[in-house]
Design a protein around this motif. Sequence first.
Motif, PDB file in Angstrom:
ATOM      1  N   SER A   1       0.774  -1.298  -0.116  1.00 30.09           N
ATOM      2  CA  SER A   1      -0.434   0.726  -0.193  1.00 30.09           C
ATOM      3  C   SER A   1       0.562   1.151  -0.020  1.00 30.09           C
ATOM      4  O   SER A   1       2.180   1.662   0.474  1.00 30.09           O
ATOM      5  CB  SER A   1      -0.951  -0.075   1.207  1.00 30.09           C
ATOM      6  OG  SER A   1      -1.766   1.249   1.302  1.00 30.09           O
ATOM      7  N   ASN A   2       0.210   2.255  -0.700  1.00 34.69           N
ATOM      8  CA  ASN A   2       1.088   3.289  -1.160  1.00 34.69           C
ATOM      9  C   ASN A   2       2.012   3.914  -1.481  1.00 34.69           C
ATOM     10  O   ASN A   2       2.990   4.715  -2.206  1.00 34.69           O
ATOM     11  CB  ASN A   2       1.267   4.183   0.744  1.00 34.69           C
ATOM     12  CG  ASN A   2       0.935   4.999   1.000  1.00 34.69           C
ATOM     13  OD1 ASN A   2       0.203   6.108   0.735  1.00 34.69           O
ATOM     14  ND2 ASN A   2       2.277   5.755   1.650  1.00 34.69           N
ATOM     15  N   VAL A   3       2.277   2.684  -2.160  1.00 36.31           N
ATOM     16  CA  VAL A   3       3.709   2.874  -3.593  1.00 36.31           C
ATOM     17  C   VAL A   3       3.104   3.711  -4.395  1.00 36.31           C
ATOM     18  O   VAL A   3       4.215   3.698  -4.711  1.00 36.31           O
ATOM     19  CB  VAL A   3       4.718   1.361  -3.466  1.00 36.31           C
ATOM     20  CG1 VAL A   3       5.346   0.904  -2.611  1.00 36.31           C
ATOM     21  CG2 VAL A   3       3.481   0.177  -4.168  1.00 36.31           C
TER      22      VAL A   3
ATOM     23  N   PHE B   1      -1.038  13.944 -13.074  1.00 32.84           N
ATOM     24  CA  PHE B   1      -0.677  12.963 -11.777  1.00 32.84           C
ATOM     25  C   PHE B   1      -2.362  12.812 -10.689  1.00 32.84           C
ATOM     26  O   PHE B   1      -2.869  13.544 -11.290  1.00 32.84           O
ATOM     27  CB  PHE B   1       0.026  13.542 -11.388  1.00 32.84           C
ATOM     28  CG  PHE B   1       0.022  13.139  -9.497  1.00 32.84           C
ATOM     29  CD1 PHE B   1       0.703  11.826  -9.705  1.00 32.84           C
ATOM     30  CD2 PHE B   1       0.023  14.316  -8.568  1.00 32.84           C
ATOM     31  CE1 PHE B   1       1.227  11.168  -7.929  1.00 32.84           C
ATOM     32  CE2 PHE B   1       0.690  13.488  -6.943  1.00 32.84           C
ATOM     33  CZ  PHE B   1       0.841  12.223  -7.517  1.00 32.84           C
TER      34      PHE B   1
ATOM     35  N   THR C   1      -6.521   2.134  -2.100  1.00 29.46           N
ATOM     36  CA  THR C   1      -7.534   0.992  -3.189  1.00 29.46           C
ATOM     37  C   THR C   1      -8.401   0.316  -2.644  1.00 29.46           C
ATOM     38  O   THR C   1      -7.750  -0.465  -2.769  1.00 29.46           O
ATOM     39  CB  THR C   1      -7.070   0.161  -4.246  1.00 29.46           C
ATOM     40  OG1 THR C   1      -6.182   1.922  -4.957  1.00 29.46           O
ATOM     41  CG2 THR C   1      -7.540  -0.423  -5.430  1.00 29.46           C
TER      42      THR C   1
ATOM     43  N   ASP D   1      -5.162  -2.409 -11.086  1.00 28.06           N
ATOM     44  CA  ASP D   1      -5.097  -1.574 -10.250  1.00 28.06           C
ATOM     45  C   ASP D   1      -5.304  -2.017  -9.162  1.00 28.06           C
ATOM     46  O   ASP D   1      -6.568  -2.423  -8.346  1.00 28.06           O
ATOM     47  CB  ASP D   1      -5.146   0.204 -10.245  1.00 28.06           C
ATOM     48  CG  ASP D   1      -4.861   0.568  -8.761  1.00 28.06           C
ATOM     49  OD1 ASP D   1      -3.784  -0.071  -8.774  1.00 28.06           O
ATOM     50  OD2 ASP D   1      -5.307   1.955  -8.894  1.00 28.06           O
TER      51      ASP D   1
ATOM     52  N   GLY E   1      -3.041  -3.133  -2.004  1.00 29.49           N
ATOM     53  CA  GLY E   1      -2.101  -3.243  -1.257  1.00 29.49           C
ATOM     54  C   GLY E   1      -2.310  -3.332  -0.189  1.00 29.49           C
ATOM     55  O   GLY E   1      -1.787  -4.505   0.845  1.00 29.49           O
ATOM     56  N   GLN E   2      -3.796  -2.834   0.611  1.00 32.16           N
ATOM     57  CA  GLN E   2      -3.706  -3.162   2.386  1.00 32.16           C
ATOM     58  C   GLN E   2      -4.523  -4.500   1.662  1.00 32.16           C
ATOM     59  O   GLN E   2      -5.645  -5.272   1.433  1.00 32.16           O
ATOM     60  CB  GLN E   2      -4.739  -2.499   2.856  1.00 32.16           C
ATOM     61  CG  GLN E   2      -3.764  -0.602   2.901  1.00 32.16           C
ATOM     62  CD  GLN E   2      -4.858  -0.717   3.744  1.00 32.16           C
ATOM     63  OE1 GLN E   2      -5.243  -0.332   4.953  1.00 32.16           O
ATOM     64  NE2 GLN E   2      -4.835   1.176   3.211  1.00 32.16           N
TER      65      GLN E   2
ATOM     66  N   ASP F   1      11.148  11.230  -7.554  1.00 34.82           N
ATOM     67  CA  ASP F   1      11.242  12.430  -8.070  1.00 34.82           C
ATOM     68  C   ASP F   1      11.549  13.078  -6.136  1.00 34.82           C
ATOM     69  O   ASP F   1      12.335  13.843  -6.214  1.00 34.82           O
ATOM     70  CB  ASP F   1      10.112  13.196  -7.789  1.00 34.82           C
ATOM     71  CG  ASP F   1       8.805  12.431  -7.609  1.00 34.82           C
ATOM     72  OD1 ASP F   1       8.279  13.367  -6.546  1.00 34.82           O
ATOM     73  OD2 ASP F   1       8.120  11.449  -7.250  1.00 34.82           O
TER      74      ASP F   1
ATOM     75  N   SER G   1       8.375   8.002 -11.674  1.00 38.46           N
ATOM     76  CA  SER G   1       7.837   8.863 -10.859  1.00 38.46           C
ATOM     77  C   SER G   1       6.590   9.151 -11.732  1.00 38.46           C
ATOM     78  O   SER G   1       6.505   9.347 -12.889  1.00 38.46           O
ATOM     79  CB  SER G   1       8.172   9.912 -10.820  1.00 38.46           C
ATOM     80  OG  SER G   1       7.775  10.971  -9.917  1.00 38.46           O
ATOM     81  N   ALA G   2       5.424   8.577 -11.004  1.00 35.79           N
ATOM     82  CA  ALA G   2       4.104   8.918 -10.909  1.00 35.79           C
ATOM     83  C   ALA G   2       3.833  10.509 -11.502  1.00 35.79           C
ATOM     84  O   ALA G   2       2.694  11.308 -11.923  1.00 35.79           O
ATOM     85  CB  ALA G   2       2.751   8.112 -10.458  1.00 35.79           C
ATOM     86  N   LYS G   3       4.615  11.175 -10.457  1.00 33.92           N
ATOM     87  CA  LYS G   3       3.959  12.319  -9.979  1.00 33.92           C
ATOM     88  C   LYS G   3       4.655  13.905 -10.762  1.00 33.92           C
ATOM     89  O   LYS G   3       3.746  14.089 -11.740  1.00 33.92           O
ATOM     90  CB  LYS G   3       4.455  12.716  -8.230  1.00 33.92           C
ATOM     91  CG  LYS G   3       4.201  13.769  -8.026  1.00 33.92           C
ATOM     92  CD  LYS G   3       3.987  14.371  -6.884  1.00 33.92           C
ATOM     93  CE  LYS G   3       4.400  15.446  -5.943  1.00 33.92           C
ATOM     94  NZ  LYS G   3       4.380  16.067  -4.440  1.00 33.92           N
TER      95      LYS G   3
HETATM   96  N1  LIG Z   1       6.233  12.144  -4.723  1.00 30.47           N
HETATM   97  C1  LIG Z   1       6.026  10.989  -4.946  1.00 30.47           C
HETATM   98  N2  LIG Z   1       4.303  10.864  -4.705  1.00 30.47           N
HETATM   99  C2  LIG Z   1       3.614   9.949  -5.067  1.00 30.47           C
HETATM  100  C3  LIG Z   1       3.858   9.393  -5.996  1.00 30.47           C
HETATM  101  N3  LIG Z   1       2.843   8.041  -6.692  1.00 30.47           N
HETATM  102  C4  LIG Z   1       2.164   8.186  -5.674  1.00 30.47           C
HETATM  103  N4  LIG Z   1       2.297   9.239  -5.227  1.00 30.47           N
HETATM  104  C5  LIG Z   1       1.674   9.633  -3.603  1.00 30.47           C
HETATM  105  O1  LIG Z   1       2.126   8.217  -2.677  1.00 30.47           O
HETATM  106  C6  LIG Z   1       0.865   7.955  -1.728  1.00 30.47           C
HETATM  107  C7  LIG Z   1      -0.086   7.039  -2.392  1.00 30.47           C
HETATM  108  O2  LIG Z   1      -0.440   6.880  -3.866  1.00 30.47           O
HETATM  109  P1  LIG Z   1      -0.919   5.916  -4.743  1.00 30.47           P
HETATM  110  O3  LIG Z   1      -1.432   5.474  -5.414  1.00 30.47           O
HETATM  111  O4  LIG Z   1      -2.658   5.547  -3.270  1.00 30.47           O
HETATM  112  O5  LIG Z   1      -0.642   3.730  -3.970  1.00 30.47           O
HETATM  113  P2  LIG Z   1      -1.262   2.435  -3.682  1.00 30.47           P
HETATM  114  O6  LIG Z   1       0.186   2.246  -3.810  1.00 30.47           O
HETATM  115  O7  LIG Z   1      -2.185   3.140  -4.994  1.00 30.47           O
HETATM  116  O8  LIG Z   1      -1.633   2.757  -2.588  1.00 30.47           O
HETATM  117  P3  LIG Z   1      -2.871   1.428  -1.847  1.00 30.47           P
HETATM  118  O9  LIG Z   1      -4.208   1.649  -3.335  1.00 30.47           O
HETATM  119  O10 LIG Z   1      -3.818   1.188  -0.815  1.00 30.47           O
HETATM  120  O11 LIG Z   1      -2.645  -0.140  -1.930  1.00 30.47           O
HETATM  121  C8  LIG Z   1      -0.334   8.765  -2.514  1.00 30.47           C
HETATM  122  O12 LIG Z   1      -0.188   9.890  -1.682  1.00 30.47           O
HETATM  123  C9  LIG Z   1       0.425  10.035  -4.207  1.00 30.47           C
HETATM  124  O13 LIG Z   1       0.290  11.401  -3.917  1.00 30.47           O
HETATM  125  C10 LIG Z   1       5.163  10.070  -6.955  1.00 30.47           C
HETATM  126  O14 LIG Z   1       5.818   9.209  -7.893  1.00 30.47           O
HETATM  127  N5  LIG Z   1       5.940  10.955  -6.389  1.00 30.47           N
END
Ligand SMILES: Nc1nc2c(ncn2[C@@H]2O[C@H](COP(=O)(O)OP(=O)(O)OP(=O)(O)O)[C@@H](O)[C@H]2O)c(=O)[nH]1
Length: 233
Positions: free
Chosen positions: A44-46, A60, A67, A90, A93-94, A153, A180-182
């Motif tokens: 989760s959170n990756v 972004f 999710t 998609d 993760g949890q 990033d 980086s997705a961001k």
């Molecule tokens: N700085 C940065 N933050 C990012 C990036 N990608 C995602 N985040 C942040 O990371 C956090 C988690 O992003 P999610 O895409 O929801 O993560 P997830 O893997 O889908 O998490 P689960 O749905 O819980 O499995 C959010 O606060 C996003 O804004 C990135 O490339 N750079």
Amino acid sequence: MAIEKPGEEFDTVFNRNDSLELSSHHEYESVQARIFKIIVIGDSNVGKTCLTYRFCGGAFLKNPEATIGVDFRERTLQLDGESIKLQIWDTAGQERFRKSMVEHYYRSVHAVIFVYDMTSLSSFESLPEWIDECTRHSVGPMVPRILVGNKCDLRDSREVPTSVAQRLADSYNFPLFETSAKDPAEKEHVDAIFLTLAYRLKSHKPLRLKQPSESSVRYLWNQREREEAACQC
Ligand SMILES: Nc1nc2c(ncn2[C@@H]2O[C@H](COP(=O)(O)OP(=O)(O)OP(=O)(O)O)[C@@H](O)[C@H]2O)c(=O)[nH]1
Ligand SMILES: [Mg+2]
């Protein structure tokens, strides 16, 4: 440049100078698309949701929520004159949001993307468990798997050096990408990751369905550029 929300139809044109344009016209009519199911797995959170949204929506996603179960995104590509539809799962993760879904994730999957957060060593250390889970669900050795380190990033917070990630990737014989997705500058690199996978899948067995009003992506990327779509963060 117009950015469309996921689910809306858009065409993508990769120009030879690597600039990306999105537009919402319907240039392609009745096409036959091969459909490939790709699952995106990791702690989760990756950033799994943000990465898939970046690829399918071109932007972004701010303030994503965790999710629950699975979110579906898709994008149709036009590769060498053929329609290829990537159906991206998609996943959550949890554990509590995924446990009832795990069987569905792996059923008939065509490719697996394992994601870690390069600013989180623990997300990287979880990878062998995710890879084991995939193997336990009888995902065959011919199903392509790739490793993606996200959040490049956040340079000052990096906890996973490229060399360490590359060693793990090599031990499994997976390609490694750091991105980086961001970061908007990484947008085309995110595309390149999925497109590299799409090219690999293109030579795999088809599931042919009629897609009468499908939008398509015209993809003008030469072989050399595809080969260069490796880790470059
Ligand atoms: N700085 C940065 N933050 C990012 C990036 N990608 C995602 N985040 C942040 O990371 C956090 C988690 O992003 P999610 O895409 O929801 O993560 P997830 O893997 O889908 O998490 P689960 O749905 O819980 O499995 C959010 O606060 C996003 O804004 C990135 O490339 N750079
Ligand atoms: Mg998510």
